[in-house]
Motif scaffolding. Structure first.
Motif, PDB file in Angstrom:
ATOM      1  N   HIS A   1      56.360  42.873  23.374  1.00  0.00           N
ATOM      2  CA  HIS A   1      54.926  42.604  23.268  1.00  0.00           C
ATOM      3  C   HIS A   1      54.412  42.105  24.607  1.00  0.00           C
ATOM      4  O   HIS A   1      55.089  41.315  25.277  1.00  0.00           O
ATOM      5  N   LEU A   2      53.242  42.566  24.988  1.00  0.00           N
ATOM      6  CA  LEU A   2      52.663  42.111  26.247  1.00  0.00           C
ATOM      7  C   LEU A   2      51.275  41.541  25.996  1.00  0.00           C
ATOM      8  O   LEU A   2      50.390  42.229  25.491  1.00  0.00           O
ATOM      9  N   ASP A   3      51.134  40.265  26.319  1.00  0.00           N
ATOM     10  CA  ASP A   3      49.838  39.593  26.226  1.00  0.00           C
ATOM     11  C   ASP A   3      49.072  39.936  27.498  1.00  0.00           C
ATOM     12  O   ASP A   3      49.339  39.383  28.569  1.00  0.00           O
ATOM     13  N   GLY A   4      48.123  40.863  27.355  1.00  0.00           N
ATOM     14  CA  GLY A   4      47.389  41.346  28.525  1.00  0.00           C
ATOM     15  C   GLY A   4      45.988  40.771  28.620  1.00  0.00           C
ATOM     16  O   GLY A   4      45.044  41.491  28.949  1.00  0.00           O
ATOM     17  N   ALA A   5      45.870  39.476  28.377  1.00  0.00           N
ATOM     18  CA  ALA A   5      44.552  38.850  28.512  1.00  0.00           C
ATOM     19  C   ALA A   5      43.977  39.124  29.904  1.00  0.00           C
ATOM     20  O   ALA A   5      42.766  39.217  30.082  1.00  0.00           O
ATOM     21  N   ARG A   6      44.876  39.235  30.899  1.00  0.00           N
ATOM     22  CA  ARG A   6      44.442  39.540  32.275  1.00  0.00           C
ATOM     23  C   ARG A   6      45.168  40.785  32.794  1.00  0.00           C
ATOM     24  O   ARG A   6      45.509  40.863  33.973  1.00  0.00           O
ATOM     25  N   ILE A   7      45.371  41.762  31.933  1.00  0.00           N
ATOM     26  CA  ILE A   7      46.061  42.981  32.353  1.00  0.00           C
ATOM     27  C   ILE A   7      45.247  43.727  33.408  1.00  0.00           C
ATOM     28  O   ILE A   7      45.822  44.397  34.286  1.00  0.00           O
ATOM     29  N   ALA A   8      43.938  43.609  33.359  1.00  0.00           N
ATOM     30  CA  ALA A   8      43.115  44.296  34.357  1.00  0.00           C
ATOM     31  C   ALA A   8      43.363  43.706  35.751  1.00  0.00           C
ATOM     32  O   ALA A   8      43.495  44.436  36.734  1.00  0.00           O
ATOM     33  N   ASN A   9      43.437  42.397  35.825  1.00  0.00           N
ATOM     34  CA  ASN A   9      43.738  41.767  37.118  1.00  0.00           C
ATOM     35  C   ASN A   9      45.096  42.206  37.628  1.00  0.00           C
ATOM     36  O   ASN A   9      45.285  42.419  38.832  1.00  0.00           O
ATOM     37  N   ALA A  10      46.032  42.329  36.723  1.00  0.00           N
ATOM     38  CA  ALA A  10      47.374  42.751  37.116  1.00  0.00           C
ATOM     39  C   ALA A  10      47.366  44.182  37.636  1.00  0.00           C
ATOM     40  O   ALA A  10      47.916  44.485  38.701  1.00  0.00           O
ATOM     41  N   ALA A  11      46.734  45.069  36.881  1.00  0.00           N
ATOM     42  CA  ALA A  11      46.703  46.473  37.291  1.00  0.00           C
ATOM     43  C   ALA A  11      46.002  46.611  38.640  1.00  0.00           C
ATOM     44  O   ALA A  11      46.466  47.335  39.535  1.00  0.00           O
ATOM     45  N   ALA A  12      44.891  45.903  38.795  1.00  0.00           N
ATOM     46  CA  ALA A  12      44.155  45.971  40.059  1.00  0.00           C
ATOM     47  C   ALA A  12      45.025  45.486  41.211  1.00  0.00           C
ATOM     48  O   ALA A  12      45.072  46.102  42.284  1.00  0.00           O
ATOM     49  N   ALA A  13      45.730  44.401  40.999  1.00  0.00           N
ATOM     50  CA  ALA A  13      46.551  43.839  42.075  1.00  0.00           C
ATOM     51  C   ALA A  13      47.720  44.751  42.441  1.00  0.00           C
ATOM     52  O   ALA A  13      48.113  44.842  43.610  1.00  0.00           O
ATOM     53  N   LEU A  14      48.249  45.426  41.446  1.00  0.00           N
ATOM     54  CA  LEU A  14      49.402  46.286  41.696  1.00  0.00           C
ATOM     55  C   LEU A  14      48.981  47.690  42.107  1.00  0.00           C
ATOM     56  O   LEU A  14      49.840  48.519  42.462  1.00  0.00           O
ATOM     57  N   GLY A  15      47.688  47.981  42.033  1.00  0.00           N
ATOM     58  CA  GLY A  15      47.240  49.314  42.349  1.00  0.00           C
ATOM     59  C   GLY A  15      47.724  50.358  41.355  1.00  0.00           C
ATOM     60  O   GLY A  15      48.024  51.497  41.700  1.00  0.00           O
ATOM     61  N   LEU A  16      47.783  49.943  40.113  1.00  0.00           N
ATOM     62  CA  LEU A  16      48.296  50.818  39.058  1.00  0.00           C
ATOM     63  C   LEU A  16      47.232  51.003  37.981  1.00  0.00           C
ATOM     64  O   LEU A  16      46.339  50.166  37.838  1.00  0.00           O
ATOM     65  N   PRO A  17      47.327  52.072  37.219  1.00  0.00           N
ATOM     66  CA  PRO A  17      46.448  52.164  36.051  1.00  0.00           C
ATOM     67  C   PRO A  17      46.863  51.139  35.003  1.00  0.00           C
ATOM     68  O   PRO A  17      47.923  50.508  35.124  1.00  0.00           O
TER      69      PRO A  17
ATOM     70  N   GLU B   1      48.591  22.000  49.341  1.00  0.00           N
ATOM     71  CA  GLU B   1      49.758  22.861  49.285  1.00  0.00           C
ATOM     72  C   GLU B   1      49.626  23.868  48.144  1.00  0.00           C
ATOM     73  O   GLU B   1      49.487  23.470  46.983  1.00  0.00           O
ATOM     74  N   ILE B   2      49.628  25.134  48.487  1.00  0.00           N
ATOM     75  CA  ILE B   2      49.617  26.177  47.453  1.00  0.00           C
ATOM     76  C   ILE B   2      51.046  26.347  46.974  1.00  0.00           C
ATOM     77  O   ILE B   2      51.940  26.667  47.761  1.00  0.00           O
ATOM     78  N   ILE B   3      51.260  26.121  45.706  1.00  0.00           N
ATOM     79  CA  ILE B   3      52.646  26.000  45.254  1.00  0.00           C
ATOM     80  C   ILE B   3      53.138  27.157  44.417  1.00  0.00           C
ATOM     81  O   ILE B   3      54.254  27.133  43.914  1.00  0.00           O
ATOM     82  N   ARG B   4      52.324  28.159  44.214  1.00  0.00           N
ATOM     83  CA  ARG B   4      52.779  29.347  43.499  1.00  0.00           C
ATOM     84  C   ARG B   4      52.253  30.573  44.231  1.00  0.00           C
ATOM     85  O   ARG B   4      51.237  30.496  44.932  1.00  0.00           O
ATOM     86  N   PRO B   5      52.916  31.703  44.073  1.00  0.00           N
ATOM     87  CA  PRO B   5      52.410  32.926  44.704  1.00  0.00           C
ATOM     88  C   PRO B   5      50.991  33.211  44.205  1.00  0.00           C
ATOM     89  O   PRO B   5      50.707  33.029  43.008  1.00  0.00           O
ATOM     90  N   VAL B   6      50.129  33.631  45.100  1.00  0.00           N
ATOM     91  CA  VAL B   6      48.768  34.004  44.707  1.00  0.00           C
ATOM     92  C   VAL B   6      48.726  35.517  44.583  1.00  0.00           C
ATOM     93  O   VAL B   6      48.618  36.243  45.568  1.00  0.00           O
ATOM     94  N   GLN B   7      48.828  35.998  43.363  1.00  0.00           N
ATOM     95  CA  GLN B   7      48.969  37.440  43.163  1.00  0.00           C
ATOM     96  C   GLN B   7      47.799  38.058  42.423  1.00  0.00           C
ATOM     97  O   GLN B   7      47.542  39.239  42.556  1.00  0.00           O
ATOM     98  N   VAL B   8      47.103  37.289  41.646  1.00  0.00           N
ATOM     99  CA  VAL B   8      45.947  37.821  40.928  1.00  0.00           C
ATOM    100  C   VAL B   8      44.729  36.923  41.126  1.00  0.00           C
ATOM    101  O   VAL B   8      44.244  36.835  42.268  1.00  0.00           O
ATOM    102  N   ASN B   9      44.248  36.256  40.097  1.00  0.00           N
ATOM    103  CA  ASN B   9      42.998  35.516  40.280  1.00  0.00           C
ATOM    104  C   ASN B   9      43.116  34.010  40.069  1.00  0.00           C
ATOM    105  O   ASN B   9      42.168  33.361  39.645  1.00  0.00           O
TER     106      ASN B   9
END
Lengths: 348, 348, 348, 348
Positions: C169-185, C282-290
């Motif tokens: 199961h994938l909780d995609g509450a922010r799947i759009a942010n993920a797809a945009a960041a990865l350059g994927l559909p 200090e930014i303490i986690r990777p900044v990958q989406v929003n």
């Protein structure tokens, strides 16, 4: 199966006095569902040990006792704080989540024991509607890892629980072993320490099959309201109640509970003394009641298990558990000790 | 309580052969949780009666058997169709709704028996997401009103159930009384008629306390999947399983089940014959197994109850129920009959 | 409240195109409960992105989507394996436990991401009736800690899940942010990687309020059976369905989902670039989406919160979270960055 | 779909003033989860109508409102007494049983209305642990059969409920239609009559999609405790709360609720007047709010349904339901009336 095992105290038979008590009430008709005189006497015996104001409901098994007792206090959005090694977390097939609908917040501990610090640290988001709220602390005495809470430790946990509006529940599947080991009455780490709901163990202490929910909480008015309905609805109301009552009466009206528990504890000490110091065998937890947890060479385990019966407690470390019961004899113990010595010697 | 009662067959004691069987297995250690040889033999005995492919799980009580069995088949949005007089509807404190989360569709019947027509008429809104969907038909044999289904009647219900994608569940708390009365084996109104899940009664037939879930449904592959987990999670897995297994073995390996049930039925006929025709006493339901439902002058009831113990079945009509059990004697019956005659005579 | 906040992407308003789409369907009557043409078009749009065989049910919110989707696959004695930081574990007030009756096995992770190794290590006691059994792995993309799974990582988790008989199961509450960041559909880390059930987020991506359960699992026949009933029974079926459908149609028939997500991600990078290197921050986690997770001097937080609105993510460490949304502007970001710089400078 | 339907008031669109109110709050950021100023104003508006001490929680739909509200009061072994035609019994797919775990005791009524006599007669077995106990009476105003309770009738039901320790719950999905028809304020058959928990309808009264749980019960201290948690846990907490709040504010701060309801009621009277007396058409229930229930020749129904859209209410009798909404015009009504006349004339 003829051989004696060290698998668990529920591999043991019923104590003859208990079976005799069952046979003794097997005459004529009686009220069903616990409305009989034998059950009434059993309830009085429980109260004698745990307090005159205790409300008592006899149930079939430990899972049932824990569910009925915990369910009395909780609203659906409250959680139960317990050790990650707790029986309710590990060995009840998710019954608390399914039947009560509540979340368990499972805390890692070194020794199966919660502390006020661990409990406090787990509490965040109080009043935040997105988070479950603390409703109960559940501890086990003696713990699933064979360790004991002192009265002061339980008092401190009761203090934290009550200060936070929670109840303190105690899973006493082996409360007799604990009381015997501590030299205290059954109330010594329960009623006297602020425990609100007790699952009073019987089966592992020599009964055929009976446990009891004992509601103690006197500063929580109404906690026992609905106890009878909860027991019935959760499928834990026995039809021919006198045969459940007779068991507890046999256990508690005299000192059978103490004799059985003391004996199991003593045999366990004998076992620990026997294997301690054997090269290749390491006892890795305090031996305080009726269980020994040990590491021994992995390749000697299967043959030993075949002869004696016991569990590998942790598949990852190979840790084994040996447990003694009311009927374990000195010969049983000595035979196991000799076999361990011999197996390890060959292996080394 | 010394007096004999006509309250219910669970007021009766344990049959001596059952108690002897319990005592006989009380030696040495054995595997817990039903993994012992005695339980294995009991399962074989159940299969001998009900079919070699039956899956069997022994549980503590009838509520437990019904819950475990019904829960195997149902998705949460499905409902159970039953008579409004069914034990699951009336006498289980809402356990099916709470523990299984399902709705009961309770149908009024004149005699406690569902019919294909009643079942069909209850089904509306199939496929409509706003409505629960039919998942199971649950019947009781013999019924809570002392009546019997014929094999053909059960076959017809199985037909309707299966045609609608439902299972047929049979609450057999008194299946032995039914089989005895019909002169059929235990499979005669269960396995042979398309029943998918049976709650096999034991306690009312002379056991100390044990029932069994028997999954029969061979045209429903996978129906028994998860049976062991369901039993455990619903709190119905006994720790020292051999003492449950021994009871069923005693009941089923010989003909004890039949002797007990036949005797209870015979005593009930004697009772019915005795009070039938007594002026002021009206037997208002067919007497087919071990219960007599009668109307008698309201003011004679309390004194009779004090001497004999029985229930007013319907507070509104004053209808009473007299029930016989494996240990009811001809003297017990004759004493009740005489007392009824005399009480009514005085009153008239 | 006029100010722009960095609290969460659900503090943002509805995108004007979405509101316009709602207004556009507000004429005349239409079928309720999602049987309307607008919803049908929305479902087609979802299928266009996620696969023609997808089964789709629009629901009200993320908790609803997760519950409906997870509930399809699970039997009551199965558990869900998730990160201890998962929304279902932390932010749904115990809804999975209460409404589905299932246990969550919550695994600690450094970055909010499960791995095959973590999942495998959590599985013990398979087939043991005392233990809940693995039924589903639930992951979040992007995670609650602002991190991303690569397609290969998800494929590997699907492999483990399926090999163990679980669904993914994938909780995609922010799947759009993920797809945009990865350059994927949208299918790029879902359908294409073996995800069986997706909670497709909409609200955080600019909708007024709508999410969707998307059942993808093609190697699990029947997984979507009962989807409509589950949605209704769990209280997630909207009456005037066209207004939910119109939102998803506006989001997915063009590229609004991508524009919104890309913009939020870009603003977040700008924010991270702005505060990175500021002494005391200090930014303490990777900044990958929003989302940006940062440590900054505790005593500057309250004044900053008053001006901008954001959460202290971890009360114990003081870690804060800043989150950007579809409507965050460069000016909003620059203002926050300047304020942080200035606050920290004063403080140092 | 262009045509006007008489299917249900949820086929209607959103009232333009409501849509305008939604658009008006669509600027900038705001607190999520109902912590915004718009929602606060909406709550004040609800209190203005229903009492200053009312506790209010806005939810997504009627099922959600009923579940959250009923769940506040009930212990698991308590049942809800309702009419067998009640929405909670018929149209919520068993959600009360599954999500709350409670039994519904469904009473047959001639007109969808409970009476004190019916309620009292349903109560048996009080205190008997085998029986569920009465916990709530739930009524619907206006009822699912288009009928109305008078204030005195509700007062009497509140009296019975309170005397028996139950709460009185009112499903007010169409409370506005009821108030309009009775010429009373919204409090007139709720707060003023002893109702403890109200499901305040919005969607059928012109909203896009919003209902509210309103806890009134002042003689039941603590009834609203946990309201926020219950809403969240049951999946009914909206993320961008201002868009739900804005709807209720638009409905209740002026008289939109009354205009919409009065109009729907008036159109319904026009419809009833139009078809009454048409040979072959029989209005079979009182027309008191916005529904007409009628019998007409079965073979004219399909063609009429194709043109107008309405439900066959009872598959067995052929009874149909015509329902008017806030946007039904005189022309819509006259067109239906003419079509009915013409269809029946042809048929006769």
């Amino acid at each position: 199966m003829a051989r004696h095992t060290f698998g668990s105290d529920n591999h043991a038979p019923v104590h003859p006095e208990v079976l005799a008590a069952i046979a003794a009430v097997n005459t004529g008709h009686d009220e069903p569902y616990g409305a009989d005189d034998v059950t009434a006497a059993a309830v009085r015996a429980v109260r004698h040990h745990l307090g005159e104001h205790a409300e008592v409901a006899i149930v079939f098994n430990g899972t049932g006792a824990n569910l009925v007792g915990l369910g009395l206090a909780l609203r659906p959005w409250q959680h139960v704080i317990c050790a990650s090694s707790a029986h309710i977390a590990v060995d009840e097939c998710g019954a608390p989540e399914r039947l009560l609908g509540v979340k368990l917040v499972e805390l890692d501990t070194p020794d199966g024991k919660l502390t006020p610090e661990l409990v406090e640290a787990s509490i965040t988001g109080v009043g935040d509607e997105h988070r479950t709220q603390p409703g109960a602390v559940s501890i086990t005495q003696s713990t699933e890892l064979g360790t004991l809470y002192t009265p002061d430790e339980i008092r401190a946990l009761a203090g934290v629980a009550h200060a936070r509006g929670m109840i303190l529940h105690l899973d006493g599947a082996r409360i007799a072993n604990a009381a015997a080991a501590l030299g205290l009455p059954l109330a010594g780490t329960t009623t006297d320490c602020g425990v609100d709901v007790l699952s009073l163990g019987g089966t592992k202490n020599g009964l055929l099959g009976a446990e009891a929910v004992v509601v103690l909480g006197q500063d929580r008015p109404g906690l026992a309201d609905g106890l009878a309905f909860a027991r019935k609805q959760l499928g834990q109301l026995g039809s021919k109640g006198r045969y459940l009552g007779a068991q507890f009466l046999a256990l508690l009206e005299g000192d059978l509970w103490l004799r059985n528990a003391s004996h199991a504890n003593a045999m366990t000490r004998r076992l620990a003394d026997g294997v301690r110091g054997v090269p290749g065998v390491e006892i890795i937890r305090p031996v305080q009641v009726n269980a020994v947890f040990a590491l021994l060479p992995a390749d000697v385990v299967p043959a030993l298990q075949e002869r004696f019966g016991f569990y590998v407690w942790d598949e990852r470390t190979g840790e084994v558990r040996w447990m003694c019961s009311w009927d374990t004899t000195e010969e049983d113990v000595d035979e196991l000790v000799a076999a361990v010595r011999s197996a390890v010697a060959v292996q080394v």
